[in-house]
Design an enzyme around this catalytic site. Structure first.
Site, PDB file in Angstrom:
ATOM      1  N   ASP A 507      -4.326   6.070   7.747  1.00 38.42           N
ATOM      2  CA  ASP A 507      -3.292   5.205   7.199  1.00 38.42           C
ATOM      3  C   ASP A 507      -1.993   5.618   7.905  1.00 38.42           C
ATOM      4  OD1 ASP A 507      -2.068   3.395   5.434  1.00 38.42           O
ATOM      5  OD2 ASP A 507      -1.534   5.008   4.070  1.00 38.42           O
ATOM      6  N   ASP A 894      -6.114   3.077  -0.409  1.00 38.02           N
ATOM      7  CA  ASP A 894      -7.223   3.397   0.495  1.00 38.02           C
ATOM      8  C   ASP A 894      -8.479   3.805  -0.269  1.00 38.02           C
ATOM      9  OD1 ASP A 894      -5.311   3.155   2.588  1.00 38.02           O
ATOM     10  OD2 ASP A 894      -4.667   5.192   2.200  1.00 38.02           O
TER      11      ASP A 894
END
Length: 1229
Positions: A507, A894
């Site tokens: 990320d 996530d």
């Protein structure tokens, strides 16, 4: 069985299963019962291990509707079997959402009731509450409802679907937002609530901690422990009592440790969910009463009142009035409070497009999830903050998480599959020994009892009893080392898999870059033109500008205990204005007829002053200036799907309201009037994003005076967010974390691919990827823009360069002739390129170009504007081409990707984020190489241990087989010494090697069935076999050799004779004491130590063995002890180990055999390490097709002249019925 009888449960979902129905068959049950008696219960065990055999041997096939037992099979790659009993309950109806009204609630004597709302016939439920309800609703014919429970979920038979289905909650009705407001916000009567409770059960995530007895039975019935039990019985029959007791002792310790660990995990999980499992809640009844009940009685459709001082949610519920501030860190790992607003209620005229069916994912900004902490609420006078219960128990978001922990998918890893194959090979070897020992014994006319015991004994020798404990040792040590460096693990089996990771997705925000953003500056726009960029927003001349008003109002900040709290970006933006935020207190809210808005105002010193005015005018001005306040009337929270947020505000003294919006520049510009967006918008935006800035656009719209406060509360978001005026850009700086470039360089040098998956802007992401070294400066970035089918045209992808230094970046300005393109094609095949795409393009390519997607992910490095589910889809696509994928994120959005990846690491401050297998306390990506290094070390340790255990059993098998030929065997205490003193000590210390200090480019093999590994094991087996045969035959050729008798004294020791005579009868019986036994015992003991040292590999994955002092100490001590008893026999030790005295010169010869064995083993293993691949490729030429799919694809693409696509091409989807989808490349003019 006809195909039609196979039902599919949970179609298209993660838990998809095939279902077949069965009925009990009496004669089959009787036959199986007889078989169980005949086999002494072994058949029952076999049926317990094999659910499929159990059902098929005791039942006959029937339809799913009439089934008494259902046989389930997962449709994933594991294809596991499960069975479940179908139960029947009686209920007054078949649909939990039908209304059952009665005039009386309790006395069964007054059965007056109204018929079912839509006349449906009912279906299944159980228990006494059903009987009570049926008595109450005696007007109805009680309905039989069939259901079964599997993995804490109830599946009910549905006549319309002709299949079993799960009742999740209110979402089953697919009710629109307006329907939830109109039909479900009044509450349920007690009867309705009790009726629904029959179907949905108690609202509790019940993690039952099993009793120790239950766990013990389950653990003991493991096939391995049953095998050990069989071994112990066999050894006891052969009078090997000490060894049997030692194995029982080891098994008891192993079982106790396992039980303690499992019990501890259950208790931890139980404590985690128990916090909110039973609380008292206020619910609204249909007659407007508010009643206090236990949270366990809640059912979907109940209306709960959220207390103003907050609570922990006991269920999933959707807000229908008021707003809440919630901490969702339990679910997401993100501790930033989130504002939840009430579900929109579109007015009848606007319902066509806006009134979508309620969905927890789509409407998560209005949904309070189970287990999350409501910090505070805001409410209307006379109208409390209410939420409609949507899901309860295991159907809730937290329930699903707990289920995924309680019932994890098995870890599919080549190592474990190969381990079973390896064991089967050992069993096959044991089978040969079994036949050999029977033949030999029959030829030597040995009694039948001895033949049976000794033949079976061979099998118990070949499959080592300590194998499971030995295999998990390396993982346990790795887990302990990870804990020391702040990485916590809830799935230890995944540590080994992490050793195989060859691609890591990161990320961006909070992972690669700092979490917080710094305001770099802003660029206002007026009348379709940009001003110069400015740094400070707290200037007097800007204080009353729409731009600053937008910065001050368009956020979701709130005050918690007097402190501003909310999204870090919003905080930075608001702080830059220097304004003050004031929220209404509970008392103030109660005095007004409507919700008191949050108010923002500038401090007095920022307001423009007029120094020449009189004191009187000064006073008036002060009063007026203090009235410059903006109230936030309604908030449309930020949505990652929409990529924007907006607010409706009213400035004090103004008649009209204003809308302010902020969001992704592309999205905001598309919602603005074209004339207000500067012509050079794209160039200015690109300029900032290429430098790695995060850019947010602002917009404003003056609303008509017709829109009253009440209308605004129900107005549709799309109506508000249209025809905006573009205000300008805010430029935020997102700095890279100091550790990021170094870690990415380490991964790159180790040939581990890195990918960025972010919700941020594409060009910003590409810029950050270049800054951190993910994309080297000389590499080309090709952006894939996909467009869905439109006006009869097929879906297409256009390709453009992001920033090719030698060429212009504007797609329309590129003019390269086709001849020129053909000319550069040759050298360009080796040019390094990276693909970048956004979430929208990713979704279109996944749908219309599925075969293209696999090619794109081979070189895809930047995936921007990705929604949470798209991140998960990307991980699956990468796994589909045989990558071992790691994922590192901050845990916020996530969760799905972290769970799906082979190794997901959450950079969360929480010690164990339930979403992720690994959680790092260090908030940067330096944990990724550490985890991969530890994974590699654990994997190599598993290989070493497995190879050693295989060799140990084979060496012992060779010794016993050779001794059988002279009707001898190893003694009880010899077995004991080898298994306890040598094997256990060596196995548990050889696993202690720490990980190598750096990542190397080589990866360890993924399975045991790999060329070099098998070659290594086979050569060592042959070496050990050779030297044992030499010893066995050579001892018989010695001049002093004779068949050993208690009176034999080749060492001229009369005292030894007396000691031996004392136990002569016992020793003669098993013929343990003889020269062959003693010689083989010495040689085999040294062989165990030799292979332990040879197999205990260090570099490049583990630290060298000499740094593992417990292992070195153990090995040296054992060498010393064995040499000591060999050269200086101690009578008591010889007596204990049943060793006979041999001449000194034979001991010297044995020592030479051991030295030669050690030299050959070390030499051969060294040659295999150096030359394995060369030898194997010479022996068996390697196939040209690589095993991994991504390598195979890369090979194909390397010879494809049209790959990578050029920036002047468009790829169009061409549907072909016979092979799914294809595409063709069109060269644009």
């Amino acid at each position: 069985m006809e195909k039609g009888e196979l039902k599919i449960l949970n179609k298209g979902e993660e838990e998809e299963m095939e279902l077949q129905g069965y009925q009990f068959c009496r004669w089959r049950l009787a036959l199986v019962g007889f078989g169980v008696l005949c086999t002494g219960g072994f058949l029952l065990l076999l049926l317990y291990w094999m659910p499929e055999w159990c059902v098929k041997s005791t039942c006959t096939h029937t339809t799913a509707r009439d089934a008494e037992v259902v046989l389930l099979r997962s449709t994933d790659e594991f294809r596991r079997w499960f069975l479940a009993r179908v139960r029947v309950m009686l209920a007054p109806g078949s649909n939990p959402f039908h209304s059952l009204e009665t005039q009386t609630t309790s006395p069964p004597s007054s059965p007056s009731s109204t018929p079912l709302a839509n006349g449906h016939t009912p279906h299944p439920s159980d228990g006494s509450p059903a009987q009570e309800l049926i008595r109450r609703f005696s007007y109805y014919q009680p309905t039989q409802i069939r259901y079964f429970t599997f993995h804490s979920t109830k599946y009910y038979w549905n006549d319309e679907m002709q299949n079993f289905r799960v009742l999740t909650g209110l979402e089953d009705l697919e009710a629109s937002c307006s329907t939830i407001h109109s039909e479900h916000s009044a509450g349920l009567t007690r009867n309705q609530q009790e009726y629904r409770k029959l179907f949905f059960g108690v609202n509790e995530i019940a993690v039952k901690v099993p009793s120790v007895f239950k766990l013990l039975i389950k653990e003991v019935l493991n096939p391995f422990y049953i095998f050990q039990l069989f071994s112990v019985i066999l050894w006891s029959a052969d009078e090997y009592y000490y060894y049997a007791v030692a194995i029982v002792f080891m098994s008891v310790i192993s079982i106790a440790t396992s039980l303690y660990t499992i019990k501890k995990q259950y208790v931890m999980l139980h404590d985690m969910v128990a916090a909110h499992s039973i609380v008292r809640v206020s619910v609204c009844r249909a007659n407007n009463d508010v009643e206090e009940i236990l949270s366990t009685d809640l059912v979907p459709g109940d209306v709960v009142v959220i207390p103003s001082n907050g609570t922990i949610m006991p269920c999933d519920a959707v807000l229908v009035s008021g707003t809440c501030i919630v901490n969702e860190s339990m679910l997401t790992g993100e501790s930033v409070p989130v504002t939840k607003t009430n579900l929109p209620n579109p007015v009848p005229g606007e319902r066509e497009g806006a009134d979508s069916a309620y969905n927890t994912e789509e409407h998560k900004r209005h949904t309070l999830f189970c287990g999350t902490d409501v910090i505070q609420t805001r409410f209307y006078t006379g109208e409390l903050v209410k939420a409609v219960v949507v899901r309860t128990g295991f159907s809730t978001a937290k329930g699903q998480l707990v289920r995924s922990i309680l019932y994890p998918k098995p870890t599919d890893f080549k190592l474990y599959r190969d381990a079973y194959l390896f064991l089967l090979c050992l069993v096959a070897v044991a089978g040969i020994g079994f036949i050999y020992s029977i033949v030999l014994s029959v030829m030597n006319k040995v009694p039948a009892k001895t033949i049976i015991i000794e033949s079976l004994d061979i099998i118990t020798i070949t499959v080592p009893p300590a194998l499971p404990a030995a295999m998990t040792a390396g993982i346990v040590y790795a887990q302990r080392r990870l804990k020391k460096i702040g990485i916590f693990c809830i799935s230890p089996q995944r540590i080994n898999i992490c050793g195989q990771i060859n691609l890591v997705c990161f990320d961006k925000t909070g992972t690669l870059t700092e979490d917080g953003l710094d305001l770099w500056g802003f660029q206002r726009a007026e009348s379709g033109r940009f001003h110069q960029s400015e740094e400070s927003a707290s200037k007097e001349n800007l204080v009353k500008s729409q731009f600053v008003a937008c910065m001050a109002t368009c956020h979701s900040l709130t005050k918690i205990d007097g402190q501003l709290s909310g999204d870090p970006l919003d905080l930075k933006m608001f702080e830059a204005t220097g304004w003050i935020l004031e929220e209404a207190t509970e008392e103030e809210t109660a005095l007004h007829n409507r919700i008191m808005p949050t108010v923002v105002r500038p401090p007095k010193q920022l307001l423009p002053s007029q120094p020449d005015e009189s004191a009187e005018q000064d006073m008036e001005l002060a009063e007026l200036s203090s009235l410059y306040e903006i109230g936030i009337v309604r908030q449309f929270p930020f949505s990652s799907a929409l990529q924007r947020m907006s607010v409706v505000c009213r400035t004090v003294g103004e008649k009209c309201m204003d809308t302010y919006m902020k969001g992704a520049p592309e999205v905001v510009a598309s919602l603005c009037k074209r004339e207000t967006v500067p012509e050079n918008f794209a160039q200015v935006l690109e300029g900032y994003t290429k430098q790695g800035f995060r850019v947010i656009a602002l917009a404003h719209r003056r609303l008509g005076s017709k829109l009253s406060w009440h209308k605004v509360q129900n107005v549709n978001r799309d109506y508000i967010e249209a025809n905006m005026e573009f205000l300008g850009l805010i430029i935020m700086q997102n700095k890279l974390k100091a550790e990021t470039p170094g870690v990415l360089q380490d991964l790159s040098q180790a040939n581990i691919r890195t990918i960025m998956v972010t919700g941020d802007n594409m060009l910003t992401a590409i810029s950050v990827a270049r800054d951190c070294g993910m994309i080297p400066p000389e590499d080309t970035v090709i952006i894939a823009d996909a467009f869905p089918p439109h006006d009869g045209q097929a879906a297409k992808i256009t390709w453009r360069y992001a920033d090719k230094p030698s060429r212009t970046t504007r797609l329309e300005e590129i003019s390269i002739s086709l001849e020129h393109e053909g000319h550069v094609e040759e050298p360009k095949t080796q040019e390094l390129y990276h693909f970048a795409m956004n979430g929208k393009s990713f979704a279109i390519i996944a749908e219309h170009f599925p075969d293209m997607l696999q090619k794109l992910v081979l070189h895809g490095t930047v995936f921007a504007r990705m929604a949470p589910d798209q991140k998960t889809q990307l991980i699956e696509t990468l796994q589909g081409v045989d990558y071992f994928v790691g994922m590192c994120g901050d845990g916020a959005n996530d969760c799905g990707a972290l769970k799906r990846a082979h190794g997901g690491i959450s950079l969360s401050e929480l010690e164990a984020s339930v979403a992720s297998p690994f959680t790092s306390r260090t908030p940067n990506i330096s944990c990724v190489p550490s985890l991969i290094r530890e994974g590699r070390a654990a994997l190599i340790t598993s290989f070493c241990v497995f190879k050693f255990m295989a060799l140990y059993s084979i060496i012992q098998y060779i010794s016993v087989t050779l001794l059988y030929s002279v009707l001898s065997n190893l003694g009880d205490f010899q077995f004991l010494f080898i298994d306890i003193a040598i094997i256990l000590l060596i196995v548990f210390t050889m696993s202690l090697n720490p990980a190598w200090k750096e990542l190397v480019s080589r990866r360890p093999p993924s399975g045991l069935i790999s060329g070099p590994l098998l070659f290594s094991v086979l050569t060592q087996i042959l070496i050990c076999l050779g030297f044992q045969i030499i010893t066995f035959l050579w001892v018989q050729k010695q001049p002093w050799y004779e068949v050993w008798q208690p009176a034999t004294d080749v060492c001229n020791r009369s005292d030894h004779l007396n000691a031996s005579e004392h136990n002569s009868t016992e020793k003669d019986e098993h013929n343990i004491q003889n020269f062959e036994n003693t010689s083989l015992f010495y040689v085999s003991c040294f062989q165990y130590l030799i292979v332990a040292i040879v197999f205990s590999k260090g570099k490049p994955f583990r630290q060298p063995s000499y740094k593992n002092w417990p292992f070195v100490l153990s090995a040296v001590s054992l060498y010393f002890f064995l040499l000591f008893i060999m050269f200086y026999p101690v009578e008591s030790i010889d007596g204990f180990l049943e060793i006979v005295c041999v001449p000194f010169e034979w001991r010297l010869k044995l020592f030479l055999i051991i030295l030669a064995n050690a030299a050959v083993s070390v030499l051969v293993e060294g040659m295999i390490d150096l030359q394995a691949y060369r030898c194997l490729s010479w022996l068996c030429p390697r196939k040209t097709t690589p095993k991994a799919r991504y390598m195979h694809l890369a090979q194909e693409l390397s010879v494809d002249p049209d790959w990578p696509p050029k920036p002047t091409t468009t790829t169009e989807a061409k549907p072909r019925p016979e092979n799914g989808s294809a595409y063709q490349i069109i060269i644009s003019s």
